[in-house]
Design a protein around this motif. Structure first.
Motif, PDB file in Angstrom:
ATOM      1  N   UNK A 246     -25.109 -47.100  34.419  1.00 24.32           N
ATOM      2  CA  UNK A 246     -25.394 -47.267  35.589  1.00 24.32           C
ATOM      3  C   UNK A 246     -25.008 -47.503  37.304  1.00 24.32           C
ATOM      4  N   UNK A 247     -24.737 -46.224  38.371  1.00 25.91           N
ATOM      5  CA  UNK A 247     -24.775 -46.327  39.912  1.00 25.91           C
ATOM      6  C   UNK A 247     -25.007 -47.912  40.483  1.00 25.91           C
ATOM      7  N   UNK A 248     -26.905 -48.223  40.388  1.00 25.58           N
ATOM      8  CA  UNK A 248     -27.490 -48.765  41.316  1.00 25.58           C
ATOM      9  C   UNK A 248     -28.878 -49.782  40.723  1.00 25.58           C
ATOM     10  N   UNK A 249     -28.618 -50.446  40.281  1.00 22.49           N
ATOM     11  CA  UNK A 249     -29.923 -51.686  40.638  1.00 22.49           C
ATOM     12  C   UNK A 249     -30.198 -51.563  41.826  1.00 22.49           C
TER      13      UNK A 249
ATOM     14  N   UNK B  34     -32.830 -38.680  51.404  1.00 27.57           N
ATOM     15  CA  UNK B  34     -31.672 -38.400  51.476  1.00 27.57           C
ATOM     16  C   UNK B  34     -30.295 -39.594  51.574  1.00 27.57           C
ATOM     17  N   UNK B  35     -31.234 -40.820  50.725  1.00 30.70           N
ATOM     18  CA  UNK B  35     -29.631 -41.719  51.118  1.00 30.70           C
ATOM     19  C   UNK B  35     -28.798 -41.717  49.481  1.00 30.70           C
ATOM     20  N   UNK B  36     -30.023 -41.427  48.715  1.00 29.36           N
ATOM     21  CA  UNK B  36     -29.027 -41.557  47.695  1.00 29.36           C
ATOM     22  C   UNK B  36     -29.172 -40.427  47.176  1.00 29.36           C
ATOM     23  N   UNK B  37     -28.711 -39.972  47.450  1.00 29.97           N
ATOM     24  CA  UNK B  37     -28.216 -37.664  47.519  1.00 29.97           C
ATOM     25  C   UNK B  37     -27.608 -37.315  45.957  1.00 29.97           C
ATOM     26  N   UNK B  38     -26.957 -37.587  45.831  1.00 28.32           N
ATOM     27  CA  UNK B  38     -26.211 -36.133  44.547  1.00 28.32           C
ATOM     28  C   UNK B  38     -25.228 -36.708  45.137  1.00 28.32           C
ATOM     29  N   UNK B  39     -23.827 -36.251  45.999  1.00 26.62           N
ATOM     30  CA  UNK B  39     -23.441 -36.304  46.437  1.00 26.62           C
ATOM     31  C   UNK B  39     -22.723 -37.681  46.384  1.00 26.62           C
ATOM     32  N   UNK B  40     -24.407 -39.180  47.123  1.00 26.70           N
ATOM     33  CA  UNK B  40     -23.340 -40.455  47.030  1.00 26.70           C
ATOM     34  C   UNK B  40     -23.784 -40.956  45.252  1.00 26.70           C
TER      35      UNK B  40
ATOM     36  N   UNK C 247     -20.291 -40.652  44.565  1.00 22.95           N
ATOM     37  CA  UNK C 247     -19.350 -41.202  44.854  1.00 22.95           C
ATOM     38  C   UNK C 247     -19.316 -42.767  44.063  1.00 22.95           C
ATOM     39  N   UNK C 248     -20.201 -43.691  44.223  1.00 27.36           N
ATOM     40  CA  UNK C 248     -20.800 -44.369  43.425  1.00 27.36           C
ATOM     41  C   UNK C 248     -19.717 -44.713  41.853  1.00 27.36           C
ATOM     42  N   UNK C 249     -20.242 -43.095  41.230  1.00 21.44           N
ATOM     43  CA  UNK C 249     -19.886 -43.502  40.436  1.00 21.44           C
ATOM     44  C   UNK C 249     -18.118 -43.844  39.471  1.00 21.44           C
ATOM     45  N   UNK C 250     -17.965 -43.219  40.743  1.00 18.19           N
ATOM     46  CA  UNK C 250     -16.308 -43.472  41.079  1.00 18.19           C
ATOM     47  C   UNK C 250     -15.561 -44.347  41.612  1.00 18.19           C
ATOM     48  N   UNK C 251     -16.198 -45.017  42.586  1.00 21.51           N
ATOM     49  CA  UNK C 251     -15.654 -46.038  43.104  1.00 21.51           C
ATOM     50  C   UNK C 251     -16.035 -47.424  43.092  1.00 21.51           C
ATOM     51  N   UNK C 252     -15.090 -48.747  43.399  1.00 18.80           N
ATOM     52  CA  UNK C 252     -14.809 -49.850  42.875  1.00 18.80           C
ATOM     53  C   UNK C 252     -14.314 -51.184  43.967  1.00 18.80           C
ATOM     54  N   UNK C 253     -15.351 -50.338  44.971  1.00 22.36           N
ATOM     55  CA  UNK C 253     -15.061 -51.722  46.348  1.00 22.36           C
ATOM     56  C   UNK C 253     -16.385 -52.403  46.660  1.00 22.36           C
TER      57      UNK C 253
END
Length: 306
Positions: free
Chosen positions: A1-4, A96-102, A105-111
């Motif tokens: 899961x991306x975001x809580x 549009x804050x949590x769009x498909x492209x976002x 991005x979150x799924x693949x990054x680890x910052x």
């Protein structure tokens, strides 16, 4: 899961429906919403349950009234998302804050942290915007990293769950707990992605916490103890300097605001001297502070309070 998305809610019936609506209407779907009902006596819980019947991503946690920090900590403990987003019950997400492209991005990054722009408004209109200086990645060794990671409200950042689970929010602090949280997270973070993208909608209305601090006395009862506890919780001496330095900075703010309110300086000095956290820092300057400029500052303050 991306975001809580973690939402502490106390008697939030006036704005909570709007807040939840701004999240569930986003394009992205890989998230959860955790609403922590902090002992509300109005329809807060009923509103959450109504939304939860229509949206399976919403989870309700009920607690006795123990304050916003305790509520957020319960949300952190229950969170399953890779990143944590904190939302107040009277604010929301920008369209549009949590769009498909976002989402991708979150799924693949680890910052450790992700920084966004935010919009500030009151109940009637947008009042201002804040945009990061640039898109890109900052690392802890880069000049300006700490400033960039703390210069905005903590709601403008996403925090990797592993980054904040070790410290969470200090309980027993009513005001300014978010500033300390943001500082501690930034000190532990190694990397941050900056995005020139609107994320958070901050509503500055008369019912918000910033307008209900109960006067300037909260500096003595909440802010000074919060920064003192942060210093005690940290091992690195240079970070302790920053935290205990905030004790002195807030001392000056306490005197300034108190004097502006017509309180005699003698009374303000006595109240400061009676503050246990302030006395502790004053009594051990050699341990907490070693830089010449700071020691001189401490000695001047102690002399003034004598």
């Amino acid at each position: 899961m991306n975001v809580s998305f973690i939402i502490p809610a106390y008697n939030a019936q006036r704005y909570l429906e709007y807040t939840l609506h701004t999240i569930v209407m986003q394009e992205g779907q890989d998230y959860e919403i955790i609403v922590v009902n902090d002992g509300s006596t109005d329809r807060t819980e009923a509103i959450v349950l109504e939304f939860a019947q229509r949206h399976s991503c919403i989870r309700l946690i009920s607690s006795e009234n123990r304050g916003v920090s305790h509520a957020r900590n319960l949300g952190i403990e229950a969170a399953r998302g890779k990143y944590l987003a904190f939302v107040d019950a009277d604010d929301g997400l920008c369209a549009g804050a949590y769009s498909h492209d976002m989402e991708l991005l979150l799924r693949d990054c680890s910052y450790d942290m992700i920084s966004f722009s935010y919009i500030c408004s009151d109940d009637e209109m947008v009042r201002g915007r804040l945009i990061p200086e640039r898109n890109g990645v900052l690392y802890s060794a880069d000049p300006g990293f700490h400033s960039a990671a703390t210069r905005k409200g903590f709601y403008s950042y996403l925090y990797h769950r592993d980054l904040v689970r070790s410290h969470g929010f200090f309980t027993g602090i009513r005001y300014g707990e978010d500033t300390v949280f943001c500082y501690l997270a930034a000190r532990q973070a190694k990397s941050m992605l900056q995005l020139d993208r609107y994320w958070y909608l901050y509503r500055n209305h008369l019912g918000s916490a910033i307008h209900n601090t109960g006067g300037w006395g909260y500096i003595l009862t909440d802010s000074i103890p919060a920064w003192y506890r942060a210093g005690c919780a940290l091992d690195k001496s240079e970070v302790r300097w920053d935290c205990y330095g905030m004790v002195y900075s807030l001392m000056g703010e306490y005197l300034r605001l108190g004097a502006m309110s017509g309180v005699p300086l003698k009374r303000l000095h006595k109240d400061l001297a009676d503050c246990a956290e302030f006395r502790e820092v004053c009594s051990r300057p050699g341990e907490y502070w070693t830089r010449e400029k700071t020691v001189a500052r401490i000695q001047a303050v102690i002399s003034d309070l004598a």
